[in-house]
Scaffold this motif. Sequence first.
Motif, PDB file in Angstrom:
ATOM      1  N   LEU A   1      66.886  96.135  28.870  1.00 34.63           N
ATOM      2  CA  LEU A   1      65.819  95.431  28.139  1.00 34.63           C
ATOM      3  C   LEU A   1      65.433  94.140  28.839  1.00 34.63           C
ATOM      4  O   LEU A   1      64.253  93.837  29.035  1.00 34.63           O
ATOM      5  N   VAL A   2      66.443  93.355  29.240  1.00 34.56           N
ATOM      6  CA  VAL A   2      66.194  92.083  29.929  1.00 34.56           C
ATOM      7  C   VAL A   2      65.513  92.318  31.267  1.00 34.56           C
ATOM      8  O   VAL A   2      64.573  91.604  31.642  1.00 34.56           O
ATOM      9  N   ARG A   3      65.940  93.338  31.995  1.00 34.38           N
ATOM     10  CA  ARG A   3      65.472  93.525  33.363  1.00 34.38           C
ATOM     11  C   ARG A   3      64.085  94.154  33.443  1.00 34.38           C
ATOM     12  O   ARG A   3      63.277  93.748  34.282  1.00 34.38           O
ATOM     13  N   TYR A   4      63.791  95.124  32.574  1.00 37.50           N
ATOM     14  CA  TYR A   4      62.570  95.900  32.744  1.00 37.50           C
ATOM     15  C   TYR A   4      61.498  95.678  31.664  1.00 37.50           C
ATOM     16  O   TYR A   4      60.386  96.190  31.778  1.00 37.50           O
ATOM     17  N   TYR A   5      61.846  94.926  30.608  1.00 37.77           N
ATOM     18  CA  TYR A   5      60.867  94.699  29.543  1.00 37.77           C
ATOM     19  C   TYR A   5      60.528  93.213  29.356  1.00 37.77           C
ATOM     20  O   TYR A   5      59.725  92.885  28.497  1.00 37.77           O
ATOM     21  N   THR A   6      61.157  92.335  30.110  1.00 38.22           N
ATOM     22  CA  THR A   6      60.825  90.896  30.054  1.00 38.22           C
ATOM     23  C   THR A   6      60.732  90.348  31.460  1.00 38.22           C
ATOM     24  O   THR A   6      61.428  90.821  32.367  1.00 38.22           O
ATOM     25  N   ARG A   7      59.861  89.408  31.645  1.00 39.13           N
ATOM     26  CA  ARG A   7      59.811  88.674  32.908  1.00 39.13           C
ATOM     27  C   ARG A   7      59.445  87.242  32.571  1.00 39.13           C
ATOM     28  O   ARG A   7      58.281  86.912  32.412  1.00 39.13           O
ATOM     29  N   GLU A   8      60.422  86.402  32.408  1.00 38.30           N
ATOM     30  CA  GLU A   8      60.216  85.009  31.980  1.00 38.30           C
ATOM     31  C   GLU A   8      61.457  84.204  32.310  1.00 38.30           C
ATOM     32  O   GLU A   8      62.543  84.751  32.537  1.00 38.30           O
ATOM     33  N   ALA A   9      61.276  82.877  32.337  1.00 40.30           N
ATOM     34  CA  ALA A   9      62.425  82.003  32.566  1.00 40.30           C
ATOM     35  C   ALA A   9      63.206  81.793  31.279  1.00 40.30           C
ATOM     36  O   ALA A   9      64.412  81.595  31.287  1.00 40.30           O
ATOM     37  N   GLY A  10      62.495  81.820  30.131  1.00 40.98           N
ATOM     38  CA  GLY A  10      63.136  81.608  28.834  1.00 40.98           C
ATOM     39  C   GLY A  10      63.504  82.923  28.160  1.00 40.98           C
ATOM     40  O   GLY A  10      63.719  83.934  28.837  1.00 40.98           O
ATOM     41  N   VAL A  11      63.552  82.889  26.824  1.00 41.88           N
ATOM     42  CA  VAL A  11      63.975  84.087  26.096  1.00 41.88           C
ATOM     43  C   VAL A  11      63.012  84.448  24.959  1.00 41.88           C
ATOM     44  O   VAL A  11      63.348  85.228  24.086  1.00 41.88           O
ATOM     45  N   ARG A  12      61.789  83.893  24.975  1.00 49.32           N
ATOM     46  CA  ARG A  12      60.856  84.183  23.886  1.00 49.32           C
ATOM     47  C   ARG A  12      60.426  85.650  23.896  1.00 49.32           C
ATOM     48  O   ARG A  12      60.360  86.299  22.856  1.00 49.32           O
ATOM     49  N   GLU A  13      60.085  86.153  25.076  1.00 53.27           N
ATOM     50  CA  GLU A  13      59.668  87.552  25.174  1.00 53.27           C
ATOM     51  C   GLU A  13      60.821  88.480  24.800  1.00 53.27           C
ATOM     52  O   GLU A  13      60.630  89.507  24.138  1.00 53.27           O
TER      53      GLU A  13
ATOM     54  N   LEU B   1      61.851 103.746  22.116  1.00 52.54           N
ATOM     55  CA  LEU B   1      61.472 102.705  21.151  1.00 52.54           C
ATOM     56  C   LEU B   1      60.378 101.779  21.684  1.00 52.54           C
ATOM     57  O   LEU B   1      59.458 101.414  20.950  1.00 52.54           O
ATOM     58  N   LEU B   2      60.486 101.394  22.941  1.00 49.96           N
ATOM     59  CA  LEU B   2      59.578 100.367  23.491  1.00 49.96           C
ATOM     60  C   LEU B   2      58.559 100.910  24.484  1.00 49.96           C
ATOM     61  O   LEU B   2      57.718 100.163  24.970  1.00 49.96           O
ATOM     62  N   GLY B   3      58.635 102.196  24.799  1.00 51.73           N
ATOM     63  CA  GLY B   3      57.697 102.756  25.759  1.00 51.73           C
ATOM     64  C   GLY B   3      58.210 102.633  27.188  1.00 51.73           C
ATOM     65  O   GLY B   3      59.362 102.256  27.432  1.00 51.73           O
ATOM     66  N   LYS B   4      57.332 102.949  28.139  1.00 52.57           N
ATOM     67  CA  LYS B   4      57.711 102.907  29.549  1.00 52.57           C
ATOM     68  C   LYS B   4      58.049 101.480  29.986  1.00 52.57           C
ATOM     69  O   LYS B   4      57.626 100.505  29.369  1.00 52.57           O
ATOM     70  N   LYS B   5      58.793 101.388  31.081  1.00 48.89           N
ATOM     71  CA  LYS B   5      59.186 100.078  31.614  1.00 48.89           C
ATOM     72  C   LYS B   5      57.936  99.249  31.912  1.00 48.89           C
ATOM     73  O   LYS B   5      56.962  99.754  32.477  1.00 48.89           O
ATOM     74  N   ARG B   6      58.003  97.976  31.561  1.00 50.07           N
ATOM     75  CA  ARG B   6      56.847  97.092  31.771  1.00 50.07           C
ATOM     76  C   ARG B   6      56.856  96.455  33.155  1.00 50.07           C
ATOM     77  O   ARG B   6      55.809  96.188  33.723  1.00 50.07           O
ATOM     78  N   TYR B   7      58.019  96.116  33.656  1.00 51.91           N
ATOM     79  CA  TYR B   7      58.116  95.375  34.912  1.00 51.91           C
ATOM     80  C   TYR B   7      59.031  96.111  35.878  1.00 51.91           C
ATOM     81  O   TYR B   7      59.938  96.831  35.484  1.00 51.91           O
ATOM     82  N   SER B   8      58.773  95.899  37.162  1.00 56.33           N
ATOM     83  CA  SER B   8      59.691  96.404  38.192  1.00 56.33           C
ATOM     84  C   SER B   8      59.956  95.252  39.150  1.00 56.33           C
ATOM     85  O   SER B   8      59.027  94.564  39.581  1.00 56.33           O
ATOM     86  N   TYR B   9      61.201  95.048  39.475  1.00 49.18           N
ATOM     87  CA  TYR B   9      61.562  93.962  40.379  1.00 49.18           C
ATOM     88  C   TYR B   9      61.559  94.465  41.813  1.00 49.18           C
ATOM     89  O   TYR B   9      61.757  95.657  42.072  1.00 49.18           O
ATOM     90  N   GLY B  10      61.351  93.524  42.726  1.00 45.84           N
ATOM     91  CA  GLY B  10      61.399  93.872  44.145  1.00 45.84           C
ATOM     92  C   GLY B  10      62.763  94.440  44.509  1.00 45.84           C
ATOM     93  O   GLY B  10      63.786  93.922  44.090  1.00 45.84           O
TER      94      GLY B  10
END
Length: 772
Positions: free
Chosen positions: A530-542, A576-585
């Motif tokens: 969840l942290v790796r592929y569904y959020t991209r932020e410095a904080g934890v709001r998302e 539950l959340l759908g496909k991954k939102r973000y991909s990291y390098g």
Amino acid sequence: MTKEIEPHVPLLPLRGMLVFPTMVLHLDVGRDQSVQALEQAMLTDNFIFLTTQKDVSVDLPEQEDIYEMGTLTKVKQMLKLPNGTIRVLVEGISRAKLQSFINKDTYLAATLELLEDEVEIDVEIQALMRTMLEYFEQYIKLSKKISAETFAAVADIEEPGRMADIIASHLPLKLQDKQAILEIVNVKERLGEVIEIIHNEREVLNLEKKIGQRVKQSMERTQKEYYLREQMKAIQKELGDKEGKTAEIVELTEKIKEAKMPEHAEKTALKELDRYEKIPATSAESSVIRNYIDWLVSLPWANATKEDLNIHKAEKILERDHYGLEKVKERVLEYLAVQQLTKSLRSPILCLAGPPGVGKTSLARSIAESMGRNFVRISLGGVRDESEIRGHRRTYVGAMPGRIIQGMKKAGTNNPVFLLDEIDKMSNDFRGDPSSAMLEVLDPSQNSTFSDHYIEETFDLSKVMFVATANDLGTIPGPLRDRMEIITIPGYTELEKIHIGKDHLLSRQIDEHGLKKGQLQIKDEAMKHLVRYYTREAGVRELERQLASICRKAAKIIVSGDRKRVIVTEKSLEELLGKKRYSYGQAEVEDQVGVATGLAYTSVGGDTLQIEVSLSPGKGKLVLTGKLGDVMKESAQAAFSYVRSKAEELKLDKDFHETCDVHIHVPEGAVPKDGPSAGITIATALVSALTGQPIKKEVGMTGEITLRGRVLPIGGLKEKSLSAHRAGLTTIILPKENEKDIDDIPESVRNDLTFIPVAHMDEVLESALVGE
């Protein structure tokens, strides 16, 4: 009839006044130039030309600064006064027009053309004179500022031109209007102009008289009301009636005494109360004074919270509410320890700087709780008026104190923890610079006597612990930044986010969504996913929003009766959340030529950056693409110049820059990229492309390059290292001067990475390229 006069006549410019022919009056002369002109006149024939200045502020007038038409006068008397000025008595002789202007060394002179009145006394002239005298008499009766003797003297004058001049000199006209009359040589025209002016002045006086009568009636009514109110107050006092304003005054007096204000503030409050008692309740000023007194008595002048300086309790509260942020917690505990020993330490001004959502505001609340102080917060985002900080003066309609005093009233004590949220979002405009007003608030040596424009009396802010928050320190003015102790919160690592989500956010969201413990469980791998592929932020709001979404879906499943318990795994997370939102390098699969992996620091943490270099036949053109900022473009230019200077050592064709075009591209062209730390990455990719040597796939690098190949330090090493670890890199090349920052990297990450500190580009190539 006109005639020329010779020789040159001394010229005296007048400021703010004008002399008509036949007038006799006193003048005070102080300017050196004018004094010299007078003395010259006395040495010759006592004649001096008086003309009026167009602009009274000019000290040394030239020809364009004075009117051409003036008056030739004769000096009758001259007397030197003790203050250095000269009082002179002059008599107007004739109108005169300036022919030539002569600026002598010590005084001004002029050649003049004397102008005599053009008049033939006929029936029309006599009618005009009678009309003018009649109007003047009516004007005198209305004005009552001119004596009857003056009118008698004017009535005896037989020359029509002279009569018009004398009457004009007694009228309250603007200087330009008097000058216009002076310039009318034709007597008939002059009489007509003066008659029109007197007629207008008479109409104005009639109107003033009507207005005065209305005001007098209103004043009499107000005085009558005041007298009746005073009688009513006396009757109330005799009857012992405490209702009405009398009871209010007694109540306010008690409040002022209970407020324990400083002597100067109490004196002002009682003085204003005395004014309030005397002013009628219907007066607009009455409500202004009442509001002011209410503000004075509601401020916490002497009301302070008794601090609970238990350092162990404070540590437990900070650990309970916040995971990580070790430096901030340590700084707060240090302050509490020193406060416990000294009892008199001035509160520091802390500035928590970091990206949105890292817990700056909630940390300030925890600080207040750990110290046992009240907490108050004001938001400075968008404030662009200095009055928002210092307040408005009471002369303005709707005036009120600034946000600082409002916050102190809200806190109720004089030693709260005061949060200045978003201090970097203040701007300024024509109404002043609020950041300049904040300088006094945040200076411990000045804020003990903080002055608000509305309150006016000084208020002690030295016991307040100010905590500011900011996202971007670059927008805070230097003097304001200098007054604060900056504590940087760079953002949470992936590991910290997982802990925060599991230990803090999930339990809160379960409670808020009406779920019970055990009804929803998220596995560790699912939380990491969840942290790796569904959020991209410095904080934890998302992250909190995504957890809230999981709780909502779990609530629906449980309420619909499909399941009594929801367990979220890595596999079910996507349902539950759908496909991954973000991909990291990710690290390259194999060693490649002309492709280097750089490490970037963004507002949402670290990331990896692939830098590609392509060569093609051409004329040495350098092409940069990928939406690069100016700094990154300059780094690319510097890297290219370095490679050209090292062409022989690198066994390159010395004319390569003339025979082939170099294209440097950073993927994700729609995303803006900037910063100097890609310098060594670009240089390595260039060398690889030109020599054909592949770059090691497991190496990531960061550092600024100079034209001589030196590697300069960069920022954000912790975040860059975490992104490298996440991408699967095992080696990081970093500037030698950043070696000290390795200790900030979490141990679990540090143990998996190999760090190679370098001082020169030669060392970078040696570590990054495959082979020699």
